[in-house]
Design a protein around this motif. Structure first.
Motif, PDB file in Angstrom:
ATOM      1  N   MET A 723       0.882  -1.471   0.066  1.00  0.00           N
ATOM      2  CA  MET A 723       0.024   0.257   0.097  1.00  0.00           C
ATOM      3  C   MET A 723       0.957   1.066   0.291  1.00  0.00           C
ATOM      4  O   MET A 723       1.868   0.885   0.718  1.00  0.00           O
ATOM      5  CB  MET A 723      -1.029  -0.390   1.347  1.00  0.00           C
ATOM      6  N   SER A 724       0.724   2.323  -1.245  1.00  0.00           N
ATOM      7  CA  SER A 724       1.100   3.239  -0.851  1.00  0.00           C
ATOM      8  C   SER A 724       0.111   4.364  -0.893  1.00  0.00           C
ATOM      9  O   SER A 724      -0.450   4.539  -1.489  1.00  0.00           O
ATOM     10  CB  SER A 724       2.021   3.867  -2.150  1.00  0.00           C
ATOM     11  N   ILE A 725       0.458   5.518   0.077  1.00  0.00           N
ATOM     12  CA  ILE A 725       0.131   6.542  -0.035  1.00  0.00           C
ATOM     13  C   ILE A 725       0.737   8.077   0.280  1.00  0.00           C
ATOM     14  O   ILE A 725       1.819   8.180   0.617  1.00  0.00           O
ATOM     15  CB  ILE A 725      -1.194   7.341   1.458  1.00  0.00           C
ATOM     16  N   VAL A 726       0.291   8.731  -0.782  1.00  0.00           N
ATOM     17  CA  VAL A 726       1.437   9.673  -1.886  1.00  0.00           C
ATOM     18  C   VAL A 726       0.462  11.104  -2.013  1.00  0.00           C
ATOM     19  O   VAL A 726      -0.809  11.130  -2.835  1.00  0.00           O
ATOM     20  CB  VAL A 726       1.750   9.170  -3.071  1.00  0.00           C
ATOM     21  N   TRP A 727       0.969  12.358  -1.601  1.00  0.00           N
ATOM     22  CA  TRP A 727       0.617  13.515  -1.385  1.00  0.00           C
ATOM     23  C   TRP A 727       1.549  13.775  -2.576  1.00  0.00           C
ATOM     24  O   TRP A 727       2.857  14.636  -2.355  1.00  0.00           O
ATOM     25  CB  TRP A 727       0.437  14.022   0.305  1.00  0.00           C
ATOM     26  N   THR A 728       0.611  15.316  -3.296  1.00  0.00           N
ATOM     27  CA  THR A 728       1.348  15.568  -4.441  1.00  0.00           C
ATOM     28  C   THR A 728       0.717  17.213  -4.495  1.00  0.00           C
ATOM     29  O   THR A 728      -0.539  17.138  -4.137  1.00  0.00           O
ATOM     30  CB  THR A 728       1.336  14.817  -5.760  1.00  0.00           C
ATOM     31  N   SER A 729       1.868  17.867  -4.570  1.00  0.00           N
ATOM     32  CA  SER A 729       1.027  20.186  -3.889  1.00  0.00           C
ATOM     33  C   SER A 729       0.221  19.982  -5.723  1.00  0.00           C
ATOM     34  O   SER A 729       0.634  19.268  -6.866  1.00  0.00           O
ATOM     35  CB  SER A 729       2.591  20.813  -4.725  1.00  0.00           C
ATOM     36  N   ALA A 730      -0.243  20.906  -5.710  1.00  0.00           N
ATOM     37  CA  ALA A 730      -1.438  21.329  -6.979  1.00  0.00           C
ATOM     38  C   ALA A 730      -0.175  21.720  -7.670  1.00  0.00           C
ATOM     39  O   ALA A 730      -0.247  21.540  -8.792  1.00  0.00           O
ATOM     40  CB  ALA A 730      -2.184  23.091  -6.298  1.00  0.00           C
ATOM     41  N   SER A 731       0.927  22.538  -7.305  1.00  0.00           N
ATOM     42  CA  SER A 731       1.918  22.961  -8.722  1.00  0.00           C
ATOM     43  C   SER A 731       2.162  21.688  -9.470  1.00  0.00           C
ATOM     44  O   SER A 731       3.583  21.674 -10.059  1.00  0.00           O
ATOM     45  CB  SER A 731       2.416  24.125  -8.297  1.00  0.00           C
ATOM     46  N   ASP A 732       2.566  20.535  -8.026  1.00  0.00           N
ATOM     47  CA  ASP A 732       3.543  19.163  -9.361  1.00  0.00           C
ATOM     48  C   ASP A 732       4.564  19.516  -8.706  1.00  0.00           C
ATOM     49  O   ASP A 732       5.451  18.554  -9.073  1.00  0.00           O
ATOM     50  CB  ASP A 732       2.946  19.087 -10.317  1.00  0.00           C
ATOM     51  N   SER A 733       5.020  20.249  -7.592  1.00  0.00           N
ATOM     52  CA  SER A 733       6.725  20.604  -7.381  1.00  0.00           C
ATOM     53  C   SER A 733       6.994  19.491  -6.051  1.00  0.00           C
ATOM     54  O   SER A 733       8.453  19.341  -6.137  1.00  0.00           O
ATOM     55  CB  SER A 733       6.939  21.802  -6.799  1.00  0.00           C
ATOM     56  N   TRP A 734       6.143  19.709  -5.166  1.00  0.00           N
ATOM     57  CA  TRP A 734       6.084  18.496  -4.197  1.00  0.00           C
ATOM     58  C   TRP A 734       5.640  17.130  -4.283  1.00  0.00           C
ATOM     59  O   TRP A 734       4.354  17.348  -4.101  1.00  0.00           O
ATOM     60  CB  TRP A 734       6.131  19.631  -3.044  1.00  0.00           C
ATOM     61  N   ARG A 735       6.265  16.653  -3.271  1.00  0.00           N
ATOM     62  CA  ARG A 735       5.679  14.882  -3.251  1.00  0.00           C
ATOM     63  C   ARG A 735       5.958  14.094  -2.419  1.00  0.00           C
ATOM     64  O   ARG A 735       7.424  13.880  -2.161  1.00  0.00           O
ATOM     65  CB  ARG A 735       5.604  14.480  -5.100  1.00  0.00           C
ATOM     66  N   VAL A 736       5.344  13.938  -1.280  1.00  0.00           N
ATOM     67  CA  VAL A 736       5.145  13.627  -0.364  1.00  0.00           C
ATOM     68  C   VAL A 736       4.501  11.791   0.338  1.00  0.00           C
ATOM     69  O   VAL A 736       3.468  11.748  -0.285  1.00  0.00           O
ATOM     70  CB  VAL A 736       5.425  14.572   0.929  1.00  0.00           C
ATOM     71  N   GLY A 737       5.067  10.783   0.981  1.00  0.00           N
ATOM     72  CA  GLY A 737       5.105   9.630   0.416  1.00  0.00           C
ATOM     73  C   GLY A 737       5.284   8.099   1.207  1.00  0.00           C
ATOM     74  O   GLY A 737       6.218   8.437   2.417  1.00  0.00           O
ATOM     75  N   ILE A 738       4.427   7.396   1.355  1.00  0.00           N
ATOM     76  CA  ILE A 738       5.127   6.662   2.503  1.00  0.00           C
ATOM     77  C   ILE A 738       4.054   4.867   1.898  1.00  0.00           C
ATOM     78  O   ILE A 738       3.191   5.244   1.521  1.00  0.00           O
ATOM     79  CB  ILE A 738       3.791   6.362   3.859  1.00  0.00           C
ATOM     80  N   HIS A 739       5.456   3.944   1.756  1.00  0.00           N
ATOM     81  CA  HIS A 739       4.942   2.936   0.998  1.00  0.00           C
ATOM     82  C   HIS A 739       5.184   1.685   1.724  1.00  0.00           C
ATOM     83  O   HIS A 739       6.211   2.116   2.514  1.00  0.00           O
ATOM     84  CB  HIS A 739       5.985   3.202   0.182  1.00  0.00           C
ATOM     85  N   GLY A 740       4.283   0.966   2.273  1.00  0.00           N
ATOM     86  CA  GLY A 740       4.730  -0.755   2.813  1.00  0.00           C
ATOM     87  C   GLY A 740       4.811  -1.277   1.916  1.00  0.00           C
ATOM     88  O   GLY A 740       4.055  -1.725   0.748  1.00  0.00           O
ATOM     89  N   ARG A 741       5.229  -2.486   1.851  1.00  0.00           N
ATOM     90  CA  ARG A 741       5.351  -3.467   1.013  1.00  0.00           C
ATOM     91  C   ARG A 741       5.809  -4.679   1.774  1.00  0.00           C
ATOM     92  O   ARG A 741       6.267  -4.932   3.058  1.00  0.00           O
ATOM     93  CB  ARG A 741       7.048  -3.335   0.361  1.00  0.00           C
ATOM     94  N   ASN A 742       4.965  -6.194   1.407  1.00  0.00           N
ATOM     95  CA  ASN A 742       4.902  -6.806   2.443  1.00  0.00           C
ATOM     96  C   ASN A 742       4.109  -6.647   3.229  1.00  0.00           C
ATOM     97  O   ASN A 742       5.020  -7.068   4.583  1.00  0.00           O
ATOM     98  CB  ASN A 742       5.868  -7.830   2.579  1.00  0.00           C
ATOM     99  N   LEU A 743       3.160  -5.832   3.937  1.00  0.00           N
ATOM    100  CA  LEU A 743       2.436  -5.362   4.789  1.00  0.00           C
ATOM    101  C   LEU A 743       1.856  -6.385   6.195  1.00  0.00           C
ATOM    102  O   LEU A 743       2.020  -6.384   6.970  1.00  0.00           O
ATOM    103  CB  LEU A 743       1.952  -4.382   4.534  1.00  0.00           C
ATOM    104  N   ALA A 744       2.231  -7.908   5.002  1.00  0.00           N
ATOM    105  CA  ALA A 744       1.517  -9.298   5.872  1.00  0.00           C
ATOM    106  C   ALA A 744       2.986  -9.629   6.562  1.00  0.00           C
ATOM    107  O   ALA A 744       2.610 -10.600   7.333  1.00  0.00           O
ATOM    108  CB  ALA A 744       0.736 -10.194   5.409  1.00  0.00           C
TER     109      ALA A 744
END
Length: 782
Positions: A723-744
């Motif tokens: 699962m991944s949750i990614v925020w992208t700014s309206a200007s597309d300049s900033w991107r912040v994300g958190i990514h979980g792999r093999n969460l189980a």
């Protein structure tokens, strides 16, 4: 196994039923979204996907090849870090880190590939970086940064890609430099001490020249510990860099020069002993000199941590790969474009060796000289891309000259006879060799529009390969041999030969396509694949005299029927393929302990022939502007019709003879069922940007690690949740994300060694995929 098979069959049926309902118009209201809406869960549903699978730009729907594409943006939003992530997204694909390494690639497509990464062995799936063929799997775990897309072509690609694409091809396509100055910087922090820095950018120097650079620095603590040496295992310490210069002297000319280098100093992936250390080794192997430890044998059960080990050698590794390439394109006219791709690549591996037995004692250790492996390759390809009225095509020529060589000692300790406090008497097999390859090819592929709806494609490739192999192998008394610069008393020379082989093959392809509509296409195709033969660098000419003659090529004939379609303004896309392949001369590497005294015996068999049948389905649906779902499902029924392998000779001389063992063999690294289901949800925050939520579950049914089923190391069915949750700014300049792999936190094997028996310490070892990881990323673009 059966329970999982039924579950996946039901899932496939449900998916197909849902797609049919949509196509029949049962749920059209779901797609009745506002066409003026800009923010959508996945913009790819509205963009026309362009690929170069046939060496020219075409839309994905029009290509009569089973083909999966992942864009750089999709991979970024899903948290993929290297190309092994493609296995979770692509039907009938195995793409994993090879056993005992952190940077060597194991690839199978539709049951065809190559697990053994020894120099001189050819992969069954071709890897390309910007149309440059990567001949060796060492250093081929490519990190994903600054790319445009990755294409996975399934089935033989012998016409346009030629050598060793008998199973398919993976194309890693980097992004062209921007017309304007640009820069992108990304930092990752995560579990296991992960901290990465990735940066890329480009700048124009006037109207003609642009220069760009990209670099990735990756660091992560190990997943496990070597409890004998105190070193960590399965860590990551590497960097990759690329410099690019592009020149456009005129609208008709384009040049691109690209140089790259990767250095990987990650610690070894030792693997996990699946059996306890035999109690018969009592005190002698683990008490007193030369190890200076005093631990009773009963303290060495199977370790709970699947990334932990007691290995005595092999902690340190260094893999360096680098290369330079030049692309030149000249648009002569609207009907003709000339293209040249020139490349040179080289690689070297330094390391302590590999501990097969996973104990401090040298029961079954491979130790190496300062340079255990190195290779280099030069390639030149020229193409003429043609387009005139109702036909298009490409004709070309290819040349490659490559060399791969290596050396190592295999120490076979006779531990049971050792005296307490005394060094262990050992038998050492010194092995060295090299393979020089020259490859020549002429090819052509043309498709013709017979009518407004019917298209026929014809192609063929003539290939000639010349190989020279040099192999030496001998037994020595002691822990070492002159092969690696150590002392050893010669006991028996096993192999010492130089030989040459030449292979020629014509590999045709033909397909017929019928356009059901402007956005849907059905096709039928036949294609032939060819992988050249060669020499076994570990061959024992005493036990198996025929090894000096080398082994023959593999060939496969594949028939395929497929459908591709896009509906409801591309809100729904469907691609499916049904195929059958006749596989002849399959090259299988096997190793056995020879009871007659020559030690470990390796041979490469052309085992016979087999039949592979399968189905693939990929579907994506933009259900609302905010919500999309996707699935990919693969099914394979692969069985050997004949399997001739060396088996122990009851008569004793020679030690092994050929026998048909088809009934007891299976395809390795080929699950019957595999695939994934996923969703993407987009939260539109207006002036505050957007949040993209991506969740996916991939699954694989039971898998055999070798052609002979081995319950101790074979992998059962498993699922991985990401699962991944990614925020992208309206200007597309900033991107912040958190990514979980093999969460189980699923524990699953990706490879194995199997050398059971008291004499070699019951060396039954499994290699495991990454555990649960969580990564936070911050990216700034300007």
């Amino acid at each position: 196994m059966l329970k999982h098979t039924k579950r996946y069959s039901r899932a496939t049926a449900i998916s197909l039923a849902a797609i049919m309902c949509v196509m029949e118009g049962a749920v059209p209201a779901v797609f009745a979204a506002d066409d003026n809406e800009v923010m959508v869960a996945d913009q790819r549903f509205f963009d026309e996907i362009v690929v170069t699978a046939r060496r020219r730009e075409e839309t994905l729907v029009d290509v009569p090849i089973a083909l999966s594409v992942q864009s750089g943006e999709q991979l970024d939003l899903s948290g993929a870090t290297d190309i092994t992530a493609l296995q979770r997204m692509t039907p009938n694909l195995t793409l994993q880190v090879a056993r005992g390494t952190n940077s060597t690639l194991t690839t199978f497509i539709r049951g065809i590939g190559q697990q053994d990464p020894l120099w001189g062995f050819e992969p069954g799936v071709g890897l390309y970086v910007d149309d440059v063929y990567i001949a060796r799997p060492q250093g081929a775990i490519l990190d994903i940064f600054d790319i445009e897309r990755i294409e996975v072509l399934r089935g033989p690609q012998g016409t346009l890609y030629g050598r060793n694409t008998i199973g398919g091809a993976v194309k890693y396509v980097t992004a062209r430099l921007s017309e304007d100055p640009s820069m992108k910087v990304r930092a990752n922090v995560g579990t296991f001490g992960q901290h990465d820095l990735i940066a890329s950018g480009s700048v124009p120097l006037g109207d003609i020249i642009k220069v760009g650079a990209a670099v990735g620095i990756y660091n992560r603590d190990g997943y496990g510990t070597n409890f004998y040496t105190g070193s960590e295992t399965n860590n990551k310490k590497s960097w990759s860099g690329r410099l690019t210069l592009e020149a456009t002297p005129s609208t008709d000319l384009f040049f691109r020069i690209s140089a790259d280098r990767t250095e990987d100093d990650s610690q070894a992936n030792h693997g996990h002993r699946e059996l306890p250390i035999p109690a018969a080794f009592g005190g002698a192997p683990f008490t007193g000199a030369p190890f200076n430890i005093d631990i009773p044998a009963e303290a060495f059960p199977v370790q709970e941590g699947v990334y932990d080990t007691w290995s005595g050698v092999g902690d340190n590794n260094e893999v360096i790969t680098q290369g330079i390439s030049m692309l030149a394109e000249w648009t002569v006219s609207d009907a003709l474009t000339l293209k040249s791709v020139t490349a040179y690549r080289e690689g070297v591996t330094h390391g302590d060796g590999i501990d097969f037995d996973g104990t401090p004692e040298p029961l079954f250790d491979v130790v190496a000289p300062p340079s255990v492996y190195d290779d280099h390759q030069f390639s030149q390809e020229v193409q003429a891309l043609l387009s005139y009225e109702n036909w298009r095509g490409v004709i070309g020529a290819y040349y490659m000259k490559a060399m791969a060589q290596g050396a190592y000692d295999t120490i076979l300790g006779i531990a049971a006879s050792a005296l307490p406090g005394a060094p262990t008497p050992s038998l050492t097999q010194g092995t060295s060799g090299s393979v020089d390859t020259k490859s020549y090819a002429l090819f052509a592929d043309v498709d013709v529009d017979i009518s407004e709806r019917i298209n026929i494609s014809l192609g063929g490739r003539w290939t000639r390969e010349e190989k020279e192999g040099i192999v030496f192998k001998a037994n020595y008394l002691g822990q070492g041999s002159p092969v690696t610069g150590r002392d050893g008393i010669l006991l028996q020379q096993l192999t010492d030969y130089t030989n040459e082989l030449t292979f020629e093959e014509f590999t045709p392809r033909v397909s017929v396509s019928y356009k059901l509509s402007d956005n849907s296409n059905v096709y039928a195709s036949y294609s032939k694949g060819f992988k050249s033969g060669g020499f076994d660098m570990r061959g024992d000419a005493t036990a198996t005299p025929d090894t000096v003659n080398g082994y023959a090529p593999e060939k496969v004939d594949t028939y395929e029927i497929g459908f591709k379609g896009e509906f409801f303004d591309r809100r729904l896309s469907v691609a499916t393929a049904v195929f059958q392949a006749k596989y002849d001369g399959q090259q299988v590497t096997s190793q056995q302990i020879n009871s007659t005294g020559t030690g470990v015996v390796s041979f490469v068999d052309n085992v016979g022939n087999s039949t592979i049948k399968g189905i693939e389905l990929e579907a994506k649906a933009q259900l609302t502007d905010a919500f999309s779902i996707d699935t990919a499902i693969g099914y394979i029924d692969a069985s050997f019709d004949e399997y001739f392998a060396y088996v122990p000779n009851p008569g004793g001389s020679p030690a092994f003879v050929l026998g048909n063992v088809a009934d007891s063999r299976v395809f390795q690294n080929t699950p019957e069922w595999n695939g994934n289901v996923g969703f993407t949800y987009l939260f539109d925050l207006g002036k505050n940007g957007s949040v993209n939520v991506r969740g996916a579950m991939s699954f694989r049914s039971g898998t055999s690690m070798f052609e002979t089923p081995i319950p101790a190391v074979d992998q059962g069915a498993y699922q991985l949740v990401d699962m991944s949750i990614v925020w992208t700014s309206a200007s597309d300049s900033w991107r912040v994300g958190i990514h979980g792999r093999n969460l189980a936190d699923e524990e699953y094997r990706t490879g194995a060694y199997n050398f059971p028996g008291l004499a070699y310490g019951d060396a039954v070892v499994g290699f495991y995929g990454p555990p649960r990881t969580v990564t936070a990323s911050v990216e700034y673009r300007f």
